[in-house]
Design a protein around this motif. Structure first.
Motif, short mmCIF file in Angstrom:
data_model
loop_
_atom_site.label_atom_id
_atom_site.label_comp_id
_atom_site.label_asym_id
_atom_site.label_seq_id
_atom_site.Cartn_x
_atom_site.Cartn_y
_atom_site.Cartn_z
N ILE A 221 0.83 -1.20 0.00
CA ILE A 221 0.00 0.00 0.00
C ILE A 221 0.87 1.26 0.00
CG2 ILE A 221 -1.65 1.34 1.39
CD1 ILE A 221 -2.80 -1.41 2.31
N MET A 222 1.95 1.25 0.78
CA MET A 222 2.84 2.42 0.81
C MET A 222 3.53 2.63 -0.54
SD MET A 222 2.48 3.86 3.74
CE MET A 222 0.77 3.29 3.82
N GLU A 223 3.86 1.54 -1.22
CA GLU A 223 4.53 1.65 -2.52
C GLU A 223 3.58 2.11 -3.61
OE1 GLU A 223 6.66 -1.27 -5.82
OE2 GLU A 223 6.58 -1.91 -3.72
N GLN A 224 2.38 1.52 -3.66
CA GLN A 224 1.42 1.83 -4.71
C GLN A 224 0.58 3.08 -4.39
OE1 GLN A 224 1.25 0.25 -7.59
NE2 GLN A 224 2.64 -1.43 -7.09
N GLU A 225 0.57 3.47 -3.12
CA GLU A 225 -0.25 4.58 -2.62
C GLU A 225 -1.73 4.35 -2.83
OE1 GLU A 225 1.20 8.33 -4.03
OE2 GLU A 225 3.18 8.05 -3.15
N ILE A 226 -2.12 3.07 -2.77
CA ILE A 226 -3.53 2.69 -2.92
C ILE A 226 -3.63 1.19 -2.62
CG2 ILE A 226 -3.43 2.01 -5.38
CD1 ILE A 226 -6.12 3.49 -5.75
N LEU A 227 -4.80 0.75 -2.18
CA LEU A 227 -5.03 -0.70 -2.04
C LEU A 227 -5.87 -1.17 -3.22
CD1 LEU A 227 -4.92 -3.42 -0.71
CD2 LEU A 227 -6.78 -2.74 0.82
N LEU A 228 -5.21 -1.33 -4.35
CA LEU A 228 -5.80 -1.96 -5.53
C LEU A 228 -4.71 -2.80 -6.19
CD1 LEU A 228 -8.03 0.73 -7.34
CD2 LEU A 228 -8.80 -1.36 -6.20
N PRO A 229 -5.07 -3.96 -6.74
CA PRO A 229 -4.07 -4.77 -7.44
C PRO A 229 -3.46 -4.00 -8.61
CG PRO A 229 -6.09 -6.00 -7.08
CD PRO A 229 -6.40 -4.59 -6.73
N SER A 230 -2.21 -4.27 -8.89
CA SER A 230 -1.51 -3.54 -9.95
C SER A 230 -2.22 -3.69 -11.30
CB SER A 230 -0.06 -4.01 -10.06
OG SER A 230 -0.01 -5.43 -10.23
N ALA A 231 -2.87 -4.84 -11.52
CA ALA A 231 -3.59 -5.05 -12.79
C ALA A 231 -4.73 -4.05 -12.93
CB ALA A 231 -4.12 -6.47 -12.88
N TYR A 232 -5.39 -3.72 -11.83
CA TYR A 232 -6.49 -2.77 -11.88
C TYR A 232 -5.99 -1.36 -12.20
CZ TYR A 232 -9.67 -6.13 -9.62
OH TYR A 232 -10.45 -7.22 -9.32
N LEU A 233 -4.80 -1.05 -11.71
CA LEU A 233 -4.27 0.30 -11.89
C LEU A 233 -3.94 0.60 -13.34
CD1 LEU A 233 -1.96 0.41 -8.75
CD2 LEU A 233 -4.27 1.33 -8.98
N SER A 255 -16.14 6.30 -8.15
CA SER A 255 -15.78 6.90 -6.86
C SER A 255 -15.11 5.92 -5.92
CB SER A 255 -17.03 7.48 -6.19
OG SER A 255 -18.00 6.48 -5.97
N TRP A 256 -15.18 4.63 -6.21
CA TRP A 256 -14.47 3.65 -5.38
C TRP A 256 -12.96 3.90 -5.39
CZ3 TRP A 256 -15.88 0.47 -1.68
CH2 TRP A 256 -17.21 0.05 -1.60
N TYR A 257 -12.47 4.52 -6.45
CA TYR A 257 -11.03 4.80 -6.52
C TYR A 257 -10.57 5.56 -5.29
CZ TYR A 257 -6.65 6.98 -7.97
OH TYR A 257 -5.36 7.41 -8.02
N TYR A 258 -11.33 6.57 -4.90
CA TYR A 258 -10.95 7.39 -3.75
C TYR A 258 -11.03 6.60 -2.45
CZ TYR A 258 -11.36 11.22 -7.05
OH TYR A 258 -11.20 12.04 -8.14
N VAL A 259 -11.92 5.63 -2.41
CA VAL A 259 -12.05 4.79 -1.22
C VAL A 259 -10.77 3.97 -1.01
CG1 VAL A 259 -13.31 2.85 -0.22
CG2 VAL A 259 -14.56 4.70 -1.33
N TRP A 260 -10.30 3.33 -2.08
CA TRP A 260 -9.09 2.52 -1.97
C TRP A 260 -7.85 3.40 -1.81
CZ3 TRP A 260 -10.30 -2.12 -0.70
CH2 TRP A 260 -11.47 -2.70 -1.19
N LYS A 261 -7.87 4.56 -2.41
CA LYS A 261 -6.78 5.53 -2.21
C LYS A 261 -6.76 5.98 -0.74
CE LYS A 261 -3.67 8.53 -3.89
NZ LYS A 261 -2.40 8.08 -4.51
N GLY A 262 -7.96 6.09 -0.15
CA GLY A 262 -8.06 6.52 1.23
C GLY A 262 -7.43 5.56 2.22
#
Length: 455
Positions: A221-233, A255-262
């Motif tokens: 999460i710290m590296e990607q700055e989000i909790l989403l799989p790299s494939a989704y990004l 809007s889910w993007y901001y949730v996982w970014k949060g």
């Protein structure tokens, strides 16, 4: 073995039915009944459900589509409840009215969640009363109806002996994301520790085959700055909400993007636990209001994607005989509730996360608090796994939210405007009593058809 689905017209119904049918042998299910008050909607969803049972899986399970309570509940073993009282028209108001006042607009959190809760309390009590009247004495109600925290408190207060287990699939969606991010294919081997209230909790441990995965997920999460799989990004169109492709995870659009970014934003400050994504609305109220569109909320996103895709797909099937299975969601949502039914029926003592009366499970929370904690599930219901005292920060947040929900339930039952106003004022998403009153008055007007009279 009879399973009744209350809210049979839901877009989630086909996926739940498929999960049941794929577990036919374990559940020994003979009949599935769909029960909804909206005939037109349920009839359409029923077309797809019948295709799943008769054409896709050819499983021999009888399907009954009904609008009569006695027929729906008669001799039922399980009742799966997934009501949305007021449907998406009211969800849209739940989200947009608070936003007009500069507050979080969300269907289960903040003022919108309180409004939704007041619409759902008495219909859920009716489900319990009908089950008591018509279903088998050994029935179990497995409830997905939101907001589960408010609903579970109302059930505890009004029907304390009801055979109901309230559950939520959001923690499972989070574990799905963790598994995908860490490239874990057999996610059933993940074991996690968690405590909180519904949509208000923290993962304190995540293990995979005995290995502590918290350091790895924290680093990811710290590296990607989000909790989403790299494939989704890589799929920027889907994340921006510009893709109508149902193959994209429904929890990774718009809007889910901001949730996982949060999740990243929260863990930058509080790295010891993995937060439930809904904590964003309480810990980052200001930021979530700033990136919300008051004219186009998640209710609109869902209506434009999941709702539209399903009913367009059914219309296409009726016109051409061709079925597109991507128009409905099958997966963790349905699997979770079906597997819970198996655990109850077959006394498996499998581990699940459930919402249950605390009774000392979290020592420094009230005895009667409805908490969300792991439990072993057998034929007698949940056997809660005891927790340690929780830290003061989490306990303080939980107590504020718990008391907010208790006041709301009391106010709804008593018809007390004062107590409901106190609930709105106490909610962490609301900055002042003046704003709380303004939002409450607007929501009261919008919910005249659904709420009890408040005096």
């Amino acid at each position: 073995m009879i399973i009744t689905i209350v809210g049979g017209g839901s877009t989630f119904t086909p996926g739940i039915v498929k999960s049941i049918a794929l577990r036919k042998n374990e559940l020994e299910v003979d009949e599935i009944r769909l029960f909804d008050l909206d005939k037109k909607r349920q009839d359409k969803v029923g077309i797809l459900v019948r295709w799943i049972l008769d054409e896709d899986l050819k499983c021999g399970i009888k399907l009954t589509i009904t609008y009569d309570a006695e027929e729906a509940y008669k001799d039922a073993d399980f009742i799966f409840a997934q009501m949305r009282v007021g449907k998406y028209a009211m969800r849209e108001l739940d989200e947009k009215i608070p936003l007009r006042h500069g507050c979080v607009g969300q269907e289960t959190c903040g003022c919108g969640g309180l409004a939704y809760g007041m619409r759902t309390i008495f219909p859920m009590i009716q489900v319990i009363d009908d089950a008591e009247k018509y279903a088998k004495p050994t029935y179990w109600i497995l409830n997905y109806s939101n907001p589960a925290s408010v609903v579970s408190e109302a059930c505890r207060k009004l029907r304390p002996d009801a055979r109901i287990i309230n559950i939520c699939d959001m923690p499972i969606a989070i574990i799905d994301m963790v598994a995908a991010a860490l490239n874990i294919k057999d996610k059933h081997n993940i074991v996690y520790d968690y405590y909180g209230l519904n949509h208000f909790g923290w993962f304190t441990g995540i293990e995979y085959k005995g290995e502590d995965m918290m350091p790895k997920i924290r680093d990811y999460i710290m590296e990607q700055e989000i909790l989403l799989p790299s494939a989704y990004l890589k799929d920027k169109a889907a994340l921006a909400g510009k893709s109508n492709d149902n193959k994209t995870n429904r929890h990774a659009k718009g809007s889910w993007y901001y949730v996982w970014k949060g999740v990243y934003e929260i863990m930058k400050n509080f790295p010891d636990t993995l937060p439930n994504t809904y904590l964003n609305y309480y810990l980052q109220q200001k930021e979530f209001v700033e990136h919300s569109d008051p004219n186009h909320t998640r209710a609109n996103e869902v209506m434009e994607t999941r709702e539209k895709n399903l009913f367009d797909g059914i219309d296409k099937y009726l016109a051409s005989g061709e079925i597109d299975e991507t128009v409905f969601y099958a997966g963790s949502h349905g699997d979770w509730i079906a597997d819970l039914a198996i655990a109850l029926k077959n006394d498996t003592k499998a581990r699940f996360l459930v919402i249950t009366e605390n009774k000392g499970a979290i020592p420094n929370m009230p005895y009667d608090a409805m908490v969300e904690v792991p439990a072993y599930i057998g034929k007698k219901g949940p056997e809660v796994i005891a927790q340690d005292n929780i830290p003061l920060f989490q306990q303080g947040m939980m107590m504020q939210q718990l008391n907010c929900e208790k006041l709301l339930v009391e106010g709804c039952i008593e018809g007390s405007y004062q107590k409901v106003l106190e609930a709105f004022t106490l909610n962490k998403t609301v900055p002042s009593m003046k704003v709380a009153k303004e939002i409450l008055d607007d929501l009261m007007e919008a919910n005249k058809e659904y709420w009890p009279t408040l005096k």
